[in-house]
Design an enzyme around this catalytic site. Structure first.
Site, PDB file in Angstrom:
ATOM      1  N   HIS A  40       3.174  30.825 138.831  1.00  0.00           N
ATOM      2  CA  HIS A  40       2.622  30.518 140.155  1.00  0.00           C
ATOM      3  C   HIS A  40       2.794  31.987 140.826  1.00  0.00           C
ATOM      4  O   HIS A  40       4.016  32.645 140.646  1.00  0.00           O
ATOM      5  CB  HIS A  40       3.843  29.875 140.853  1.00  0.00           C
ATOM      6  CG  HIS A  40       3.905  29.930 142.416  1.00  0.00           C
ATOM      7  ND1 HIS A  40       2.579  29.902 143.068  1.00  0.00           N
ATOM      8  CD2 HIS A  40       4.892  29.541 143.140  1.00  0.00           C
ATOM      9  CE1 HIS A  40       2.913  29.767 144.400  1.00  0.00           C
ATOM     10  NE2 HIS A  40       4.232  29.465 144.496  1.00  0.00           N
ATOM     11  N   ASN A  51      -5.384  38.313 134.913  1.00  0.00           N
ATOM     12  CA  ASN A  51      -6.552  37.861 133.999  1.00  0.00           C
ATOM     13  C   ASN A  51      -6.958  39.221 133.071  1.00  0.00           C
ATOM     14  O   ASN A  51      -6.647  40.376 133.702  1.00  0.00           O
ATOM     15  CB  ASN A  51      -7.923  37.573 134.904  1.00  0.00           C
ATOM     16  CG  ASN A  51      -7.937  36.091 135.355  1.00  0.00           C
ATOM     17  OD1 ASN A  51      -7.011  35.385 134.817  1.00  0.00           O
ATOM     18  ND2 ASN A  51      -8.977  35.406 136.053  1.00  0.00           N
ATOM     19  N   HIS A 103      -7.958  27.278 132.813  1.00  0.00           N
ATOM     20  CA  HIS A 103      -6.924  27.965 131.901  1.00  0.00           C
ATOM     21  C   HIS A 103      -6.424  26.759 130.780  1.00  0.00           C
ATOM     22  O   HIS A 103      -5.040  26.840 130.485  1.00  0.00           O
ATOM     23  CB  HIS A 103      -6.047  28.572 132.521  1.00  0.00           C
ATOM     24  CG  HIS A 103      -6.548  29.738 133.252  1.00  0.00           C
ATOM     25  ND1 HIS A 103      -6.723  30.901 132.781  1.00  0.00           N
ATOM     26  CD2 HIS A 103      -7.109  29.763 134.644  1.00  0.00           C
ATOM     27  CE1 HIS A 103      -7.166  31.814 133.761  1.00  0.00           C
ATOM     28  NE2 HIS A 103      -7.418  31.178 134.815  1.00  0.00           N
ATOM     29  N   TYR A 144      -0.719  26.758 143.055  1.00  0.00           N
ATOM     30  CA  TYR A 144      -0.099  26.544 141.804  1.00  0.00           C
ATOM     31  C   TYR A 144       0.966  25.653 141.622  1.00  0.00           C
ATOM     32  O   TYR A 144       1.063  24.826 140.859  1.00  0.00           O
ATOM     33  CB  TYR A 144       0.376  27.937 141.432  1.00  0.00           C
ATOM     34  CG  TYR A 144      -0.750  28.947 140.839  1.00  0.00           C
ATOM     35  CD1 TYR A 144      -1.775  29.306 141.580  1.00  0.00           C
ATOM     36  CD2 TYR A 144      -0.948  29.233 139.446  1.00  0.00           C
ATOM     37  CE1 TYR A 144      -2.868  30.143 141.243  1.00  0.00           C
ATOM     38  CE2 TYR A 144      -1.883  30.132 138.998  1.00  0.00           C
ATOM     39  CZ  TYR A 144      -2.911  30.351 139.839  1.00  0.00           C
ATOM     40  OH  TYR A 144      -4.261  31.439 139.716  1.00  0.00           O
TER      41      TYR A 144
HETATM   42 FE1  HDE Z   1      -5.483  30.752 138.935  1.00  0.00          FE
HETATM   43  N1  HDE Z   1      -5.098  28.595 138.848  1.00  0.00           N
HETATM   44  N2  HDE Z   1      -6.577  30.329 140.585  1.00  0.00           N
HETATM   45  N3  HDE Z   1      -6.381  32.730 138.951  1.00  0.00           N
HETATM   46  N4  HDE Z   1      -4.834  31.187 137.084  1.00  0.00           N
HETATM   47  C1  HDE Z   1      -4.539  28.233 137.735  1.00  0.00           C
HETATM   48  O1  HDE Z   1      -2.793  26.888 137.739  1.00  0.00           O
HETATM   49  C2  HDE Z   1      -6.277  29.117 141.563  1.00  0.00           C
HETATM   50  C3  HDE Z   1      -7.207  33.060 140.284  1.00  0.00           C
HETATM   51  C4  HDE Z   1      -4.682  32.604 136.416  1.00  0.00           C
HETATM   52  O2  HDE Z   1      -1.259  30.410 131.558  1.00  0.00           O
HETATM   53  C5  HDE Z   1      -4.008  26.929 138.229  1.00  0.00           C
HETATM   54  O3  HDE Z   1      -0.962  25.994 136.478  1.00  0.00           O
HETATM   55  C6  HDE Z   1      -6.903  29.259 142.754  1.00  0.00           C
HETATM   56  C7  HDE Z   1      -7.247  34.705 139.902  1.00  0.00           C
HETATM   57  C8  HDE Z   1      -4.096  32.301 135.101  1.00  0.00           C
HETATM   58  O4  HDE Z   1      -0.752  28.626 132.758  1.00  0.00           O
HETATM   59  C9  HDE Z   1      -4.664  26.500 139.396  1.00  0.00           C
HETATM   60  C10 HDE Z   1      -7.505  30.647 142.658  1.00  0.00           C
HETATM   61  C11 HDE Z   1      -6.352  34.706 138.835  1.00  0.00           C
HETATM   62  C12 HDE Z   1      -3.907  30.713 135.130  1.00  0.00           C
HETATM   63  C13 HDE Z   1      -4.985  27.700 139.796  1.00  0.00           C
HETATM   64  C14 HDE Z   1      -7.400  31.334 141.495  1.00  0.00           C
HETATM   65  C15 HDE Z   1      -5.991  33.533 138.152  1.00  0.00           C
HETATM   66  C16 HDE Z   1      -4.256  30.219 136.174  1.00  0.00           C
HETATM   67  C17 HDE Z   1      -4.627  25.851 136.949  1.00  0.00           C
HETATM   68  C18 HDE Z   1      -8.482  31.280 143.605  1.00  0.00           C
HETATM   69  C19 HDE Z   1      -6.232  36.433 138.116  1.00  0.00           C
HETATM   70  C20 HDE Z   1      -3.354  30.213 134.014  1.00  0.00           C
HETATM   71  C21 HDE Z   1      -3.285  25.406 136.342  1.00  0.00           C
HETATM   72  C22 HDE Z   1      -7.762  31.246 145.121  1.00  0.00           C
HETATM   73  C23 HDE Z   1      -5.453  36.995 138.938  1.00  0.00           C
HETATM   74  C24 HDE Z   1      -1.884  30.210 134.043  1.00  0.00           C
HETATM   75  C25 HDE Z   1      -2.168  26.054 136.818  1.00  0.00           C
HETATM   76  C26 HDE Z   1      -1.207  29.627 132.562  1.00  0.00           C
HETATM   77  C27 HDE Z   1      -4.091  28.988 136.661  1.00  0.00           C
HETATM   78  C28 HDE Z   1      -5.430  28.150 141.205  1.00  0.00           C
HETATM   79  C29 HDE Z   1      -7.820  32.450 140.951  1.00  0.00           C
HETATM   80  C30 HDE Z   1      -5.139  33.683 137.039  1.00  0.00           C
HETATM   81  C31 HDE Z   1      -5.492  25.183 139.586  1.00  0.00           C
HETATM   82  C32 HDE Z   1      -7.104  28.564 143.675  1.00  0.00           C
HETATM   83  C33 HDE Z   1      -7.884  35.639 140.890  1.00  0.00           C
HETATM   84  C34 HDE Z   1      -3.792  33.230 134.139  1.00  0.00           C
HETATM   85  O5  HDE Z   1      -3.460  26.402 140.331  1.00  0.00           O
END
Ligand code: HDE
Length: 682
Positions: free
Chosen positions: A340, A149, A76, A363
């Site tokens: 988060h 998402n 992202h 997060y």
């Molecule tokens: Fe994320 N995801 N994600 N994700 N995610 C991040 O956090 C993660 C998942 C989503 O505009 C990270 O600050 C794991 C689902 C959005 O700043 C990180 C898993 C959904 C955003 C991270 C998921 C999301 C992130 C990277 C699986 C939809 C952007 C930078 C267990 C419900 C937020 C950060 C923004 C961002 C981890 C799966 C949505 C790495 C470990 C499912 C919208 O922490």
């Protein structure tokens, strides 16, 4: 844009104001506040001599510049954000004690960041990808983040696989190619060897992955969360955002071209909509399931690769979010915002979805490195609007100056404060779910059906949407080099649909599968974008015109378009003014060089009596391209000749005529229809 009357500002705006600096009209200073007298020439020993170490201003300026970048988000990375507010339609206290979901008069400030997932910060907006839709609600009980998402399911079921799926969809590690694209071997190798991806892949190959606009996307919390009411009764809940403009997409060819012509297409769209007062709106919906019904659906509600069909569990619309203010500073706000899923308020709780559980760890961990330490909650955009009181101290970049000696709990010197608050006082209490089980590393049997909902999705698509999915598979797998990977993907998706797999297998030169197929016949109409809201509101219309156009008639049409909420932009051979009959003039916004049809939703061809050969050639190309992207095309007066020449008149979505009242009505309806899939195109 920004409303300067302090009284009209919400709490978050007022708080951000305290950190806002306007440098306009001021004198230049160093970071120590010293006025600077020279900012163009460094201090040198003689005009042609070496620069001196002693030039503290030069060194400070350069050092700060050298450290301007922070690590981009690991996923992202490319995002765009806006401020707004959320207001509830009905009191939800039967289901949750969350205060911002109880009082319909409260306007809760929000900050929303939209993003692509895979590409780097500088990648293009319109690539095929899921979109992030992260909302921070600054509530009176603290920040609540709905980190969502635009696709309601995810690739994997357990967070432990997240690094693997991300490695697989990112550019390949040997050469860092391709950027922001899943059309490569490692991604599809991952897919075939992790078959829980099937459902998400169907969405990624669908039109959902190439949205027309951030303003025209749904949002989904994905996981099953929990609502808990004042009496301690809990419910399962899924969150939805529904755009009031409907859910609409680009076509694949268009999104490719946009990636080159306007890589900032979605940014421009959101920014301009807000600047023009076309505030994007999203309704918040919830699907609620009683705790007793945990096992009543066909799948496990803890499995994030599954959705709850809206026809089975209806979406209750409970409020609306309006985005009404662009950021003042991209870095300070959009780049530094830290979301988060663990930021919750009383009344909202988690479930044991193993994907969600892993996110609760990831997060904060990622913010620590990205934002450089444990105090990122103090960055203005991340601060709650309520005060923070605890015994956490120190760390990099600490801003707060905590006074007094007591920095521990329990204490007597400060009367044992700050003191925990009881639930009645607003203290967060974790839901007391009863848990029993052996420690085990395994997939639950109830998580093992990977294909039924992938088929449900396929069955729910219209013929045009199905064709787009076949084309997307054909494109992606057409780029895969390994024959073995292609074969594995064919074998896998034969379980979803033979119709689909046979069609793309042929296109990629592989033997079509004969075995497989699915017995699932259900569909969910809510999944098709054919069943969304259609409105002309905020659509961009390219108006092609030259000197000598019919002034009064065209003026009438343009006024009707604007009254219906459309945004006409004028295109001609040169910038400046175009002059029609009766002295009607328009300012040209773009030439054929600076604007292309892919940047518009529809075309209105006016032409004029004074067109050059070059004008006619450029106009014809413009219209050709719009036609092949199924877009509404209208023409009056001299414009009709061009469409007749190209044999477009009479095709669906092509509106012509000199009765401008009737023309306007029909053309506006055509623009609302978005695209005309029944048109014969290339
Ligand atoms: Fe994320 N995801 N994600 N994700 N995610 C991040 O956090 C993660 C998942 C989503 O505009 C990270 O600050 C794991 C689902 C959005 O700043 C990180 C898993 C959904 C955003 C991270 C998921 C999301 C992130 C990277 C699986 C939809 C952007 C930078 C267990 C419900 C937020 C950060 C923004 C961002 C981890 C799966 C949505 C790495 C470990 C499912 C919208 O922490």
């Amino acid at each position: 844009m920004r409303n300067n009357q302090n009284s009209d500002k919400n709490n978050k705006e007022k708080q951000l104001d305290a950190f806002t600096v306007d440098d306009k009209g001021t004198k230049l200073t160093t970071n120590q506040g010293l006025k600077v007298s020279e900012d163009e020439f460094s201090l040198k020993a003689g005009v042609r001599g070496p620069t001196l170490m002693e030039d503290f201003h030069f060194r400070e300026k350069m050092t700060h510049f050298d450290h301007e970048r922070i690590p981009e988000r690991v996923v992202h990375a490319r995002g765009f954000a806006a401020h707004g507010e959320f207001q509830l339609y009905e009191n939800m206290s039967d289901f949750t004690r969350a205060k911002f979901l109880q009082d319909t008069s409260v306007k809760t400030p929000v900050f929303v960041r939209f993003s692509t997932v895979s590409g780097a910060r500088g990648s293009a907006d319109t690539v095929r990808d899921a979109r992030g839709f992260a909302t921070k609600f600054y509530t009176e009980e603290g920040n609540y983040d709905l980190v969502a998402n635009n696709i309601p399911v995810f690739f994997i079921q357990d967070a432990i696989k997240f690094p693997d799926v991300v490695h697989a969809f990112k550019p390949e590690p040997d050469n860092d190619i391709p950027q922001a694209s899943t059309a490569h071997d490692t991604f599809w190798d991952f897919v075939a060897n992790n078959q829980e991806t099937a459902h998400m892949i169907m969405w990624i190959m669908s039109d959902r992955a190439i949205p027309r606009s951030f303003r025209m996307m749904e949002g989904f919390g994905v996981h099953t969360f929990r609502f808990v009411n004042e009496q301690g009764k809990a419910f399962f809940v899924k969150f939805h955002w529904k755009p009031t403009l409907g859910t609409h997409s680009l076509v694949w060819d268009e999104s490719h071209k946009l990636a080159g012509i306007d890589p900032d297409f979605h940014r421009n769209d959101l920014w301009n909509a807000i600047e023009n007062g076309h505030y994007p709106e999203f309704e918040l919906g919830v699907q609620i399931l009683n705790e007793e019904d945990e096992f009543k659906l066909k799948h496990d509600i803890l499995d994030a690769t599954k959705l709850w069909p809206e026809e089975v569990v209806p979406v209750k619309i409970i409020g609306k979010m309006t985005l009404n203010r662009n950021v003042d500073n991209f870095f300070a706000e959009t780049e530094q915002v830290a979301f988060h899923p663990g930021n919750v308020v009383p009344g909202i709780d988690f479930t044991n979805d193993p994907l969600l559980q892993g996110r609760l760890f990831s997060y904060i961990d990622t913010q620590l490195i990205r934002l450089g330490g444990p105090n990122f909650h103090e960055i203005p955009i991340n601060r709650p609007i309520v005060p923070i009181h605890n015994n956490q101290r120190d760390g990099y970049h600490r801003q707060t100056i905590n006074i007094g000696k007591v920095n521990y709990h329990r204490n007597s010197l400060a009367g044992n404060t700050p003191a925990p608050a009881s639930p009645a006082e607003g203290g967060y209490e974790h839901y007391q779910e009863k848990i029993e089980g052996r420690k085990i590393q395994a997939r639950s049997d109830s998580f093992k059906d990977h294909f039924s909902q992938a088929t449900l999705f396929w069955n729910s698509m219209s013929p045009a949407e199905k064709k787009h999915i076949i084309d997307a598979f054909s494109f992606e797998l057409g780029k895969v080099k390994s024959l073995s990977v292609k074969q594995q993907v064919i074998d896998m998706f034969a379980n979803v649909s033979l119709e689909l797999t046979q069609a793309f297998a042929k296109k990629i030169g592989m033997p079509p599968p004969t075995k497989g197929g699915s017995t699932i016949t259900e569909s969910s109409p809510a999944l098709s974008q054919q069943n969304t809201i259609f409105t002309p509101s905020t659509r961009k219309v390219a108006v092609i015109l030259a000197d000598g156009f019919n002034g009064p008639d065209v003026k009438y049409v343009i006024e009707r378009l604007i009254d219906s909420g459309l945004t006409p932009e004028f295109i001609s051979e040169n910038q400046g003014e175009v002059i029609g009959t009766n002295g009607v003039t328009f300012n040209v916004d773009h030439t054929f060089l600076t604007a292309k049809s892919v940047q518009f939703d529809a075309v209105y061809v006016v032409n004029g009596s004074k067109t050059s050969k070059k004008f006619n050639k450029d106009a014809a190309y413009f219209v050709d391209e719009a036609f092949s992207h199924y877009k509404p095309i209208g023409a009056t007066h001299q414009g009709i000749q061009l469409l007749t020449l190209n044999k477009y008149t009479g095709e669906p979505g092509v509106i012509t005529g000199n009765d401008v009242q009737r023309f306007s009505n029909d053309f506006i309806d055509a623009v609302a229809a978005h695209r005309f899939w029944n048109r014969q195109t290339v």
